[in-house]
Design a protein around this motif. Structure first.
Motif, short mmCIF file in Angstrom:
data_model
loop_
_atom_site.label_atom_id
_atom_site.label_comp_id
_atom_site.label_asym_id
_atom_site.label_seq_id
_atom_site.Cartn_x
_atom_site.Cartn_y
_atom_site.Cartn_z
N ARG A 230 12.37 -48.94 -41.36
CA ARG A 230 11.40 -49.46 -42.31
C ARG A 230 10.65 -50.68 -41.78
NH1 ARG A 230 15.03 -49.41 -47.88
NH2 ARG A 230 15.19 -47.14 -48.09
N ARG A 231 10.79 -51.01 -40.50
CA ARG A 231 10.10 -52.18 -39.98
C ARG A 231 8.59 -51.98 -40.08
NH1 ARG A 231 11.93 -49.41 -35.45
NH2 ARG A 231 10.30 -48.84 -33.95
N PRO A 232 7.82 -53.09 -40.20
CA PRO A 232 6.36 -53.00 -40.38
C PRO A 232 5.69 -52.29 -39.21
CG PRO A 232 7.16 -55.21 -40.88
CD PRO A 232 8.30 -54.47 -40.26
N ARG A 233 4.80 -51.40 -39.55
CA ARG A 233 4.03 -50.68 -38.54
C ARG A 233 2.58 -50.61 -38.96
NH1 ARG A 233 7.76 -45.34 -37.05
NH2 ARG A 233 9.56 -46.48 -36.21
N LEU A 234 1.70 -50.41 -37.97
CA LEU A 234 0.29 -50.22 -38.29
C LEU A 234 0.11 -48.91 -39.03
CD1 LEU A 234 -1.40 -51.32 -34.94
CD2 LEU A 234 -1.14 -52.66 -37.02
N SER A 235 -0.79 -48.91 -39.98
CA SER A 235 -1.03 -47.70 -40.74
C SER A 235 -2.49 -47.64 -41.16
CB SER A 235 -0.13 -47.66 -41.98
OG SER A 235 -0.39 -48.77 -42.83
N GLY A 236 -2.89 -46.47 -41.58
CA GLY A 236 -4.23 -46.31 -42.10
C GLY A 236 -5.31 -46.59 -41.08
N MET A 237 -6.36 -47.27 -41.52
CA MET A 237 -7.50 -47.54 -40.67
C MET A 237 -7.15 -48.47 -39.51
SD MET A 237 -10.57 -46.81 -39.98
CE MET A 237 -10.82 -45.80 -41.44
N THR A 238 -6.26 -49.43 -39.75
CA THR A 238 -5.84 -50.32 -38.67
C THR A 238 -5.17 -49.54 -37.55
OG1 THR A 238 -5.48 -52.07 -40.30
CG2 THR A 238 -4.53 -52.40 -38.12
N TRP A 239 -4.31 -48.59 -37.91
CA TRP A 239 -3.66 -47.75 -36.92
C TRP A 239 -4.67 -46.93 -36.14
CZ3 TRP A 239 -3.72 -42.42 -36.45
CH2 TRP A 239 -2.82 -41.87 -35.53
N LEU A 240 -5.67 -46.39 -36.86
CA LEU A 240 -6.69 -45.56 -36.21
C LEU A 240 -7.50 -46.37 -35.20
CD1 LEU A 240 -8.33 -42.97 -35.93
CD2 LEU A 240 -9.70 -43.72 -37.90
N VAL A 241 -7.93 -47.59 -35.60
CA VAL A 241 -8.72 -48.42 -34.70
C VAL A 241 -7.90 -48.83 -33.48
CG1 VAL A 241 -9.91 -50.63 -34.48
CG2 VAL A 241 -10.22 -49.26 -36.53
N TRP A 242 -6.63 -49.18 -33.71
CA TRP A 242 -5.77 -49.55 -32.57
C TRP A 242 -5.61 -48.37 -31.62
CZ3 TRP A 242 -3.66 -53.79 -30.43
CH2 TRP A 242 -2.68 -53.58 -29.45
#
Length: 364
Positions: A45-57
């Motif tokens: 459950r550690r924080p991960r990039l998701s959504g649009m931020t994940w896509l841009v990264w």
């Protein structure tokens, strides 16, 4: 050129299912085997990039990781050079012993400064061309922007994620390099006059200046990409834009300080003029002869005289009674940097506003 990798629905569902299954299994195992396996559930459950931020990264991860890696390597090299400098200064007997007597040894470390500052001053240009220009132009050229516009994500959110993540990487990188370089330079900053603090190698690589110049270069390149909509053309134009930015900054940066004027003690016309002393680390702007009426003459006055008697006669005829010097002390360096950086930050904010309120209409 950035490429778009659209995360499939199956991929997301698969990730979600695996996470949910892992969580459910972890809960069951925790109830059976105790709290030992609860750590596994917390880790998943550690924080991960998701959504649009994940896509841009994911889109620009190669550029982002390259910037991060280059920053770490450059910072490590500067830390090593700082250690070498401190070893030399300790063995030399600094600050009790003046560095003026060890010009040859000190010059070796000045050369090390020069080799690093050459790369640091090029950072705004490189990131503007290689990161800023393709940031949005690549999506406009290959049609990715139309695909995103057809989804539930708004163009404003997509643009915010693009600019925000790129800006974060740029700020972290430039702040890190600015801080470690200032730390390396600090032992000699106010004690060795052989370093010109007004040069681009020192003024543009410390404090807020590298952050401001790099952000304007990157976001300016992004705006150029939105207007031109072609990656290669945008990169070429951005190269010219960033080079012009550096030239304009270099031309006007000295006007950010307050000029200090000192004059020598008046002598009789024709007597030798003793020039006044200014702080050792100050930046000299102008030197002039001062006449009895307060008029300033160029220091080349009377240089054509062939003999000492002719020079004395010339200076007496010109009514030269002293000398005047204009300079900016190093104590103004931080204020000049923040004043100039605030202007550049304001320009950057204008570019970002253009992208959100005017350029957003072109992102399809």
């Amino acid at each position: 050129m950035s490429t778009f990798t659209s995360p499939s629905t199956d991929g997301r569902n698969g990730t979600t299912n695996r996470t949910m299954n892992g969580t459910m299994n972890g809960t069951k195992n925790a109830s059976r085997h105790g709290a030992g396996n609860a750590t596994t559930t917390e880790t998943s459950r550690r924080p991960r990039l998701s959504g649009m931020t994940w896509l841009v990264w994911r889109q620009h991860r190669a550029a982002f990781w390259t910037i991060i890696a280059a920053t770490v390597l450059c910072a490590a090299w500067i830390v090593y050079q700082r250690g070498q400098l401190m070893d030399f200064l300790d063995a030399y007997g600094f600050p009790a012993k003046s560095l003026d007597d060890g010009d040859k040894e000190v010059q070796q470390h000045i050369d090390a400064f020069s080799s690093v500052t050459t790369g640091l001053t090029a950072i705004p240009i490189m990131l503007g061309v290689l990161l800023g220009a393709p940031l949005l132009a690549g999506d406009l050229e290959n049609g990715t922007s139309k695909l995103i516009a057809a989804q539930s994500v708004s163009r404003g959110r997509w643009l915010a994620a693009k600019l925000g993540l790129a800006g974060l990487v740029v700020v972290v990188s430039t702040v890190t390099l600015s801080a470690v370089f200032a730390w390396w330079w600090s032992p000699l900053k106010s004690r060795y006059p052989g370093i010109d603090w007004t040069s681009s190698g020192f003024f543009n690589t410390t404090g807020p200046v590298p952050v401001a110049l790099t952000l304007l270069s990157v976001f300016g390149g992004a705006a150029i990409g939105v207007v031109l909509r072609r990656t290669l053309v945008a990169m070429v134009v951005t190269l010219g834009f960033t080079a012009a930015l550096q030239a304009v900054w270099g031309h006007f940066k000295m006007s950010l300080g307050d000029i200090v004027t000192i004059t020598s003690k008046a002598v009789s016309p024709g007597d030798p003029v003793i020039f006044p002393e200014m702080p050792r680390t100050a930046s000299l702007l102008d030197v002039s002869y001062l006449t009895g009426s307060g008029k300033l003459l160029d220091v080349t006055t009377c240089t054509e005289a062939q003999t000492e008697e002719a020079t004395e006669l010339c200076m007496k005829k010109a009514d030269i009674v002293g000398a005047s010097m204009d300079y900016i002390p190093m104590s103004q360096m931080n204020g000049m940097q923040w004043f100039g950086a605030s202007i550049v930050f304001a320009l950057t904010a204008g570019v970002v506003a253009f992208l959100f309120f005017a350029g957003r209409k072109r992102l399809v």
